[in-house]
Design a protein around this motif. Structure first.
Motif, short mmCIF file in Angstrom:
data_model
loop_
_atom_site.label_atom_id
_atom_site.label_comp_id
_atom_site.label_asym_id
_atom_site.label_seq_id
_atom_site.Cartn_x
_atom_site.Cartn_y
_atom_site.Cartn_z
N THR A 38 0.85 -1.20 0.00
CA THR A 38 0.00 0.00 0.00
C THR A 38 0.89 1.24 0.00
O THR A 38 2.01 1.21 0.51
CB THR A 38 -0.89 0.07 1.26
N LEU A 39 0.37 2.30 -0.56
CA LEU A 39 1.06 3.60 -0.45
C LEU A 39 0.14 4.66 0.14
O LEU A 39 0.57 5.49 0.93
CB LEU A 39 1.57 4.05 -1.82
N CYS A 40 -1.13 4.64 -0.26
CA CYS A 40 -2.00 5.73 0.19
C CYS A 40 -2.98 5.30 1.27
O CYS A 40 -3.95 6.01 1.53
CB CYS A 40 -2.73 6.35 -1.00
N HIS A 41 -2.71 4.16 1.91
CA HIS A 41 -3.62 3.71 2.97
C HIS A 41 -3.02 4.01 4.34
O HIS A 41 -1.84 3.77 4.57
CB HIS A 41 -3.86 2.20 2.86
N GLY A 45 -8.22 5.44 -2.48
CA GLY A 45 -7.92 4.61 -3.64
C GLY A 45 -7.07 5.29 -4.68
O GLY A 45 -7.28 5.11 -5.88
N ALA A 46 -6.09 6.06 -4.25
CA ALA A 46 -5.33 6.87 -5.20
C ALA A 46 -4.19 6.10 -5.88
O ALA A 46 -3.97 6.26 -7.08
CB ALA A 46 -4.77 8.09 -4.50
N CYS A 47 -3.44 5.30 -5.13
CA CYS A 47 -2.22 4.73 -5.71
C CYS A 47 -2.48 3.44 -6.49
O CYS A 47 -1.73 3.11 -7.39
CB CYS A 47 -1.18 4.48 -4.61
N ARG A 48 -3.48 2.69 -6.12
CA ARG A 48 -3.93 1.46 -6.78
C ARG A 48 -2.93 0.29 -6.66
O ARG A 48 -3.10 -0.75 -7.28
CB ARG A 48 -4.30 1.70 -8.25
N CYS A 67 -2.51 -1.50 -4.17
CA CYS A 67 -3.06 -2.54 -3.29
C CYS A 67 -4.03 -3.46 -4.02
O CYS A 67 -4.77 -4.20 -3.37
CB CYS A 67 -3.77 -1.89 -2.10
N THR A 116 -9.29 -2.47 -5.96
CA THR A 116 -8.38 -1.91 -4.96
C THR A 116 -8.84 -2.40 -3.58
O THR A 116 -9.96 -2.09 -3.15
CB THR A 116 -8.39 -0.37 -4.99
N CYS A 172 -8.10 -1.66 -0.58
CA CYS A 172 -8.33 -0.73 0.53
C CYS A 172 -9.73 -0.14 0.48
O CYS A 172 -10.23 0.39 1.47
CB CYS A 172 -7.28 0.38 0.55
S1 FES Z 1 -3.43 1.70 -0.78
FE1 FES Z 1 -3.48 3.12 -2.42
S2 FES Z 1 -5.25 2.51 -3.53
FE2 FES Z 1 -5.24 1.18 -1.86
#
Ligand code: FES
Ligand code: SF4
Length: 245
Positions: free
Chosen positions: A32-35, A43-46, A48, A62, A64
């Motif tokens: 994950t990056l944006c969680h 759900g920005a980085c996708r 996950c 996604t 998250c």
């Molecule tokens: S952690 Fe970034 S979209 Fe799910």
């Protein structure tokens, strides 16, 4: 409770849980990056993404954002998942080739260089436009001092201010939460210096009336006084000197 299957193992989950939260609780690794637990997912980085089979149909989602549903089968590491994740990390690498966090994640996926051309923005930093900084500023701090502005290739984190009207309190939450190190914070004597992807601002630090140390940004102390209703005299001393009283 909802019954789901992840990588061949059965789990029971609360109906409000996401696939990511069930997997993480079970120690199943999903990048994950944006969680973060601190703010609502976006759900920005996708990165996950996982494969979900529901009523005989498989699709990538996604994790998250995806809520658990009775009977779904989740695969976190199929060849299809790994292939698409690699493409996503290559795109992020093309945008942020100097981000250590992105490079490390890419290496963990066996990616050392990107097939995609470097973006123009690559010269200006490590921002992946995940929006974590803006969400923590609005949802946790309550300041809403920074935001994502513009569209397409012009999209960026807007600097909080160059004038007195700014609502930035210099708390640094954006720097702490940023997954790529695109925002930096340095305390240098009487100044806190915060650098965002497109600019840098100095903030005056408050000085302890007893030991003289600079212990917090003046704006943050003013914010705490206002939101707590405590007297300004409660903030005259730094935390260390307060312990001595
Ligand atoms: S952690 Fe970034 S979209 Fe799910
Ligand atoms: S500065 Fe960091 S937290 Fe903010 S959008 Fe960019 S990568 Fe995300």
């Amino acid at each position: 409770m909802v019954k789901i299957n992840i990588n061949g193992r059965d789990f029971e989950a609360e109906p409000c849980q996401t696939v990511l939260s069930v997997a993480q609780s079970a120690g199943i690794d999903i990048p994950t990056l944006c969680h973060t637990e601190a703010v609502a997912d976006y759900g920005a980085c996708r990165i996950c993404l996982v494969e979900v089979e529901r009523r005989g149909r498989k699709r990538l989602v996604t994790s998250c954002l995806y809520p658990v549903e009775e009977g779904i089968k989740v695969t976190t590491d199929s060849e299809r998942v790994k292939k698409v994740r690699k493409t996503i990390i290559e795109l992020l690498l093309a945008r942020c080739p100097d981000s250590q966090a992105i490079r490390e994640m890419a290496e963990n996926m066996g990616v050392t260089e990107s097939r995609f051309a470097l973006e123009e923005k690559a010269e200006t930093g490590s921002c992946i436009l995940c929006g974590l900084c803006t969400r923590v500023c609005s949802e946790v701090v309550g300041a809403s001092a920074i935001s994502l502005v513009n569209r397409g290739t012009a999209r960026e984190v807007a600097l909080p201010f160059y004038d007195e009207a700014s609502s930035c309190i210099a708390c640094g939450s954006c720097a702490y939460i940023c997954p790529t190190g695109a925002i930096s914070l340095v305390d240098a004597g009487s100044k806190r210096i915060i650098s965002w992807p497109n600019g840098t601002v100095d903030f005056q630090m408050k000085q302890c009336t007893r030991c003289g140390s600079h212990y917090a940004p003046v704006r943050q102390v003013e914010y705490m006084i206002e939101s707590s209703g405590l007297s300004p005299t409660e903030f005259e001393l730094c935390p260390d000197c307060r312990k001595l009283d």
